[in-house]
Scaffold this active site. Structure first.
Site: not given
Length: 293
Positions: A61, A81, A90-92, A171, A173, A204, A222-223, A231, A234
């Site tokens: 990303q 993305n 995006c958690g990370n 997003n 899942h 996702n 991942e989408r 993810c 995720g």
């Protein structure tokens, strides 16, 4: 190999600075749009060029830190993305951006704004970062799905995968539980499920197996990206899905290809994600990747 000329060297060093970061191997090119306005208006094609692993910098990303729009937030995070398309969460990346802003402000608590809301973030003594990813959404309209179904048992199957749980963590899942996540050919099945007609905004795809008490092995497609080592959203979706199914408690350890995340689904439906962040290197983006000469 020809040595870089002084002129080219100066051009590179006068380029736009970036930081390459990752959370459990889910990697990002991070720009500071507060300092370099040129990155505020990236189009999809330019973002994809930068994200290309062979001809660009390379990342899962691309992240742009922007001035906050909400008075309560310390910074705004925009996410693309590696296909160039903008996504909501995006958690990370949220942990990585939070760590940057914490360093700037000299604080251990910051609020990161995204297109889907504000993320309270806290730095821990061991260097990990906890992000409140907000309230999960479980109604079929919110995931979203193309028809009214029970999101705890979506009527969808493909090969060895069936009966997923639908969760929206900013997003969409779809979480599939199997006996052995390692045995699933997610590279083959992931893109088909991502684009299934059940998911009007794509999805996702997570494939998971319970490997211990409150421990879940997770693999992810991942989408708009493909297979990634981790993810964050995720992992949040998997923790919620497992608790909904009664497979675990509401606090779980999610084991991804890149390492472990701790996920806690709170009684108010907020989800806390805790994990590490890392900086790989810093660099300067050559103007040619922006389409400038």
């Amino acid at each position: 190999m020809d040595a870089i000329s002084n002129q080219d060297y100066k051009a590179v060093m006068n380029g736009i600075p970036f930081v390459k970061m990752h959370g459990l191997g889910n990697d990002f090119v991070v720009f500071d749009g507060r300092r370099d306005p040129a990155v505020l208006d990236l189009d999809n094609a330019t973002a994809a060029r930068i994200a290309d692993r062979k001809t660009g910098v390379g990342c899962d990303q691309l992240i742009v830190i922007e001035p906050a729009l909400d008075d309560m937030a310390d910074a705004f995070m925009r996410i693309r993305n590696n296909d160039g398309g903008e996504v909501e969460a995006c958690g990370n990346a949220a942990r990585c951006v939070a760590s940057i802003v914490m360093g700037e402000l000299g604080r251990k608590d910051v609020i990161i704004e995204t297109v889907v809301g504000l993320l309270d973030s806290n730095g821990l003594a061991d260097g990990r970062v906890t992000v409140d990813m907000g309230q999960v959404k479980l109604d079929w309209r919110d995931i979203p799905l193309s028809q009214a179904v029970d999101t705890n048992h979506i009527p969808l199957s493909l090969g060895p995968l069936s009966d997923p749980v639908g969760v929206n963590v900013g997003n969409p899942h779809a979480v599939f539980f199997v006996d052995d996540a390692e045995a699933i050919d997610i590279e083959k099945l992931g893109p088909v499920l991502e684009h299934h007609e059940m998911f009007p905004e794509r999805a996702n795809i997570e494939v998971c197996s319970i490997v211990g008490e409150n421990q879940i092995r997770m693999r992810v497609w991942e989408r708009g990206v493909g297979i990634t080592r981790a993810c964050g959203t995720g992992a949040c979706a998997v923790g919620v899905a497992a608790a909904r199914r009664g497979l675990t408690d509401r606090k779980t350890e999610i084991i991804l290809d890149g390492g472990k995340l701790t996920i806690e689904w709170l009684p108010d439906d907020h989800v806390l994600m805790t994990g590490p962040v890392a900086t790989s290197f810093q660099g300067f983006l050559h103007s040619s990747l922006l389409g400038q000469h």
